[in-house]
Scaffold this active site. Structure first.
Site, PDB file in Angstrom:
ATOM      1  N   SER A   5      45.627  20.194 -15.151  1.00  0.00           N
ATOM      2  CA  SER A   5      46.302  19.703 -15.256  1.00  0.00           C
ATOM      3  C   SER A   5      47.292  20.955 -14.517  1.00  0.00           C
ATOM      4  CB  SER A   5      46.989  19.719 -16.378  1.00  0.00           C
ATOM      5  OG  SER A   5      48.115  19.059 -16.938  1.00  0.00           O
ATOM      6  N   ASN A   6      48.926  21.008 -14.282  1.00  0.00           N
ATOM      7  CA  ASN A   6      49.890  22.071 -13.792  1.00  0.00           C
ATOM      8  C   ASN A   6      50.897  22.474 -14.870  1.00  0.00           C
ATOM      9  OD1 ASN A   6      52.548  19.436 -13.540  1.00  0.00           O
ATOM     10  ND2 ASN A   6      50.419  18.622 -13.144  1.00  0.00           N
ATOM     11  N   ALA A   7      51.149  23.002 -14.130  1.00  0.00           N
ATOM     12  CA  ALA A   7      52.189  23.978 -14.840  1.00  0.00           C
ATOM     13  C   ALA A   7      53.579  23.396 -15.138  1.00  0.00           C
ATOM     14  CB  ALA A   7      52.869  25.608 -14.351  1.00  0.00           C
TER      15      ALA A   7
END
Ligand code: CTP
Length: 213
Positions: free
Chosen positions: A21-23
């Site tokens: 995923s990402n932040a």
């Protein structure tokens, strides 16, 4: 207007318990949903974030980029404006496993394949059938750039056939306050500096109303 908004970072599962995923927190998309709803628009929020659904908004929860694409395709036909605030993963595991990957002593390589560019698809399909009462749908994108921010964002605006783009740097991801640069297809750039996402969202919705409505 009927406004469709995406939010959050998608999750691309490697196996049943692990994902890439990402932040992204989803805050920008949720702030846009709240601002649009308060301004009297009918809002559908497609979210890959864990944040609580805002009150008064139709909510669709998704995990992956593929699920987000399916949801956008489903609701796009019924909207007047799409705002793609989600941080959609550009890659997804090519062969996710059905069971948990076991630990070994050897290095593990995970092959990724590209996902569909949802925003580009929307830009291509924004024209409505002839004879309908309304003009084309408004398609708004974000651009996350490390350098030459405006130049690269402008390129995305053209390549993806967008009506408006909001450019920011990776510092905005997950942050409470951020600086954004906004451009519509036929105007110059406007900068909103060090503002809360609520303030930025209100300005984005007001710009959409002023420019296209
Ligand atoms: N986006 C999308 N589908 C994807 C990837 C991104 O719809 N598979 C959308 C995002 O929601 C955002 C816009 O495209 O509105 C730009 O995302 P960004 O990550 O800045 O750019 P990319 O087009 O993915 O290009 P690159 O990562 O190479 O800069």
């Amino acid at each position: 207007m009927r406004i469709l908004i995406t939010a959050g970072g998608t999750r691309e599962y490697i196996d049943p318990v692990r994902f890439i995923s990402n932040a992204s927190s989803g805050r920008m998309g949720y702030a846009l949903a709240r601002a649009a709803q308060k301004a009297g628009h009918k809002v559908t929020l497609i979210s890959a974030s864990d944040l609580q659904p805002p009150v008064g908004v139709d909510f669709v929860g998704v995990d992956s980029a593929a699920q987000m694409f399916e949801a956008v395709k489903k609701f796009f036909a019924k909207c007047d404006c799409l705002i793609m605030a989600a941080a959609v993963s550009d890659y997804t595991p090519a062969r996710p496993t059905k069971t948990k990957i076991k630990r070994t002593d050897r290095p593990l390589t995970i092959k990724l394949k590209p996902t569909a560019d949802i925003l580009k698809w929307a830009g291509k399909h924004k024209t409505r059938a002839r004879g309908t009462r309304h003009g084309a749908r408004i398609v708004v994108g974000f651009a996350l750039e490390d350098k030459t921010l405006r130049k690269q964002a402008e390129q995305k605006l053209k390549e993806k056939n967008l009506d408006m783009i909001i450019a920011n740097t990776p510092a905005a991801i997950g942050a409470v306050k951020s600086t954004v640069h906004i451009k519509t297809a036929h105007s110059g750039w406007t900068k909103i500096e060090n503002a809360t996402k609520t303030t930025i969202a209100k300005k984005i919705i007001a710009t959409i109303e002023k420019t296209f409505h």
